[in-house]
Design a protein around this motif. Structure first.
Motif, PDB file in Angstrom:
ATOM      1  N   HIS A   8       4.078   6.054  -4.011  1.00  0.00           N
ATOM      2  CA  HIS A   8       4.709   4.862  -4.125  1.00  0.00           C
ATOM      3  C   HIS A   8       6.045   5.151  -3.327  1.00  0.00           C
ATOM      4  CE1 HIS A   8       2.357   1.488  -5.723  1.00  0.00           C
ATOM      5  NE2 HIS A   8       1.739   2.571  -6.466  1.00  0.00           N
ATOM      6  N   GLU A   9       7.148   5.857  -3.932  1.00  0.00           N
ATOM      7  CA  GLU A   9       8.399   6.060  -3.693  1.00  0.00           C
ATOM      8  C   GLU A   9       8.593   6.684  -2.251  1.00  0.00           C
ATOM      9  OE1 GLU A   9      11.200   5.135  -5.209  1.00  0.00           O
ATOM     10  OE2 GLU A   9       9.665   4.238  -6.409  1.00  0.00           O
ATOM     11  N   ARG A  19      -3.086  -3.146   0.695  1.00  0.00           N
ATOM     12  CA  ARG A  19      -2.308  -3.016  -0.404  1.00  0.00           C
ATOM     13  C   ARG A  19      -3.138  -2.783  -1.639  1.00  0.00           C
ATOM     14  NH1 ARG A  19       2.463  -1.266   1.987  1.00  0.00           N
ATOM     15  NH2 ARG A  19       3.279  -2.914   3.373  1.00  0.00           N
ATOM     16  N   MET A  50       2.416   7.920   2.719  1.00  0.00           N
ATOM     17  CA  MET A  50       2.478   6.493   2.444  1.00  0.00           C
ATOM     18  C   MET A  50       0.955   5.875   1.804  1.00  0.00           C
ATOM     19  SD  MET A  50       1.822   7.580   5.790  1.00  0.00           S
ATOM     20  CE  MET A  50       0.974   7.494   7.268  1.00  0.00           C
ATOM     21  N   LYS A  94       7.939   4.116   0.470  1.00  0.00           N
ATOM     22  CA  LYS A  94       8.924   3.067   0.590  1.00  0.00           C
ATOM     23  C   LYS A  94       9.589   3.544   1.908  1.00  0.00           C
ATOM     24  CE  LYS A  94       9.243   1.523  -3.965  1.00  0.00           C
ATOM     25  NZ  LYS A  94      10.196   1.353  -5.182  1.00  0.00           N
ATOM     26  N   ALA A  95       9.714   4.581   2.079  1.00  0.00           N
ATOM     27  CA  ALA A  95      10.424   5.163   3.353  1.00  0.00           C
ATOM     28  C   ALA A  95       9.790   5.351   4.675  1.00  0.00           C
ATOM     29  CB  ALA A  95      10.897   6.675   2.985  1.00  0.00           C
ATOM     30  N   THR A  96       8.645   4.833   4.690  1.00  0.00           N
ATOM     31  CA  THR A  96       7.789   4.773   5.920  1.00  0.00           C
ATOM     32  C   THR A  96       7.668   3.315   6.470  1.00  0.00           C
ATOM     33  OG1 THR A  96       5.779   4.256   4.867  1.00  0.00           O
ATOM     34  CG2 THR A  96       6.300   6.609   4.938  1.00  0.00           C
ATOM     35  N   LEU A  97       7.171   3.246   7.866  1.00  0.00           N
ATOM     36  CA  LEU A  97       7.099   1.758   8.111  1.00  0.00           C
ATOM     37  C   LEU A  97       6.311   0.671   7.446  1.00  0.00           C
ATOM     38  CD1 LEU A  97       4.378   1.271  10.018  1.00  0.00           C
ATOM     39  CD2 LEU A  97       5.259   2.959  11.349  1.00  0.00           C
ATOM     40  N   ASN A 143       6.665   0.298   4.067  1.00  0.00           N
ATOM     41  CA  ASN A 143       7.549  -0.061   3.179  1.00  0.00           C
ATOM     42  C   ASN A 143       6.589  -0.001   1.867  1.00  0.00           C
ATOM     43  OD1 ASN A 143      10.043  -0.668   2.059  1.00  0.00           O
ATOM     44  ND2 ASN A 143       9.500  -2.886   2.486  1.00  0.00           N
ATOM     45  N   GLY A 144       5.739   0.728   1.466  1.00  0.00           N
ATOM     46  CA  GLY A 144       5.013   0.636   0.078  1.00  0.00           C
ATOM     47  C   GLY A 144       3.586   1.350   0.466  1.00  0.00           C
TER      48      GLY A 144
END
Length: 148
Positions: free
Chosen positions: A44-45, A96, A40, A48-51, A53-54
């Motif tokens: 980037h990709e 971010r 995370m 997206k699969a973590t809590l 989300n980016g």
């Protein structure tokens, strides 16, 4: 605001505000690669699969930025920021890429030492992003010299 040089110059409720810093994607990835190499913070990709989300900065990166901003703010004048610990450390929302951060501190309590020429100052620091959203809080237990 009055010039702060010693514990004796501080008052409960006194506030401090830091300069602003921008956190870049490169900053996030560089810190993570060395200190917190998790998806995370690096990809980037995968992020997206973590809590999160980016892509998001490591919490420890956020803490390090806050420490740097606190030092720049110089709440204890010429004296270094020396702590005996920290209370209330919370990460409230992710930092971010391209967030602009600043720190606000408020003196919560002051306890003079009965045996040493120093005191304990609790300053609650809150870091905000460019939208005014709280991203991080911490309250160091600061050891601040008193006038001799």
């Amino acid at each position: 605001m009055a010039q702060v040089a010693w514990f004796d110059d501080l008052t409960v409720g006194m506030r401090f505000k830091s300069p602003e810093v921008e956190v870049t994607e490169a900053d996030i990835k560089r810190f993570a690669a060395e200190f917190d190499p998790q998806p995370m913070h690096l990809d980037h990709e995968a992020a997206k699969a973590t809590l999160f989300n980016g892509l998001a900065a490591s919490g420890w990166h956020t803490a390090a930025i806050a420490m740097n901003l606190a030092i720049q703010t110089r709440p204890f004048g010429p004296h270094p920021l020396i702590g005996a610990g920290v209370d209330g450390l919370r990460w409230t929302i992710p930092v971010r890429p391209n967030d602009r951060l600043h720190l606000v501190g408020e003196v919560m309590s002051l306890t003079p030492s009965k045996s040493k020429p120093q005191g304990i100052a609790l300053v609650k620091w809150t870091m905000f992003n460019q939208n005014g959203e709280e991203v991080y809080t911490f309250t160091p237990i600061a050891i601040v010299p008193r006038r001799a």
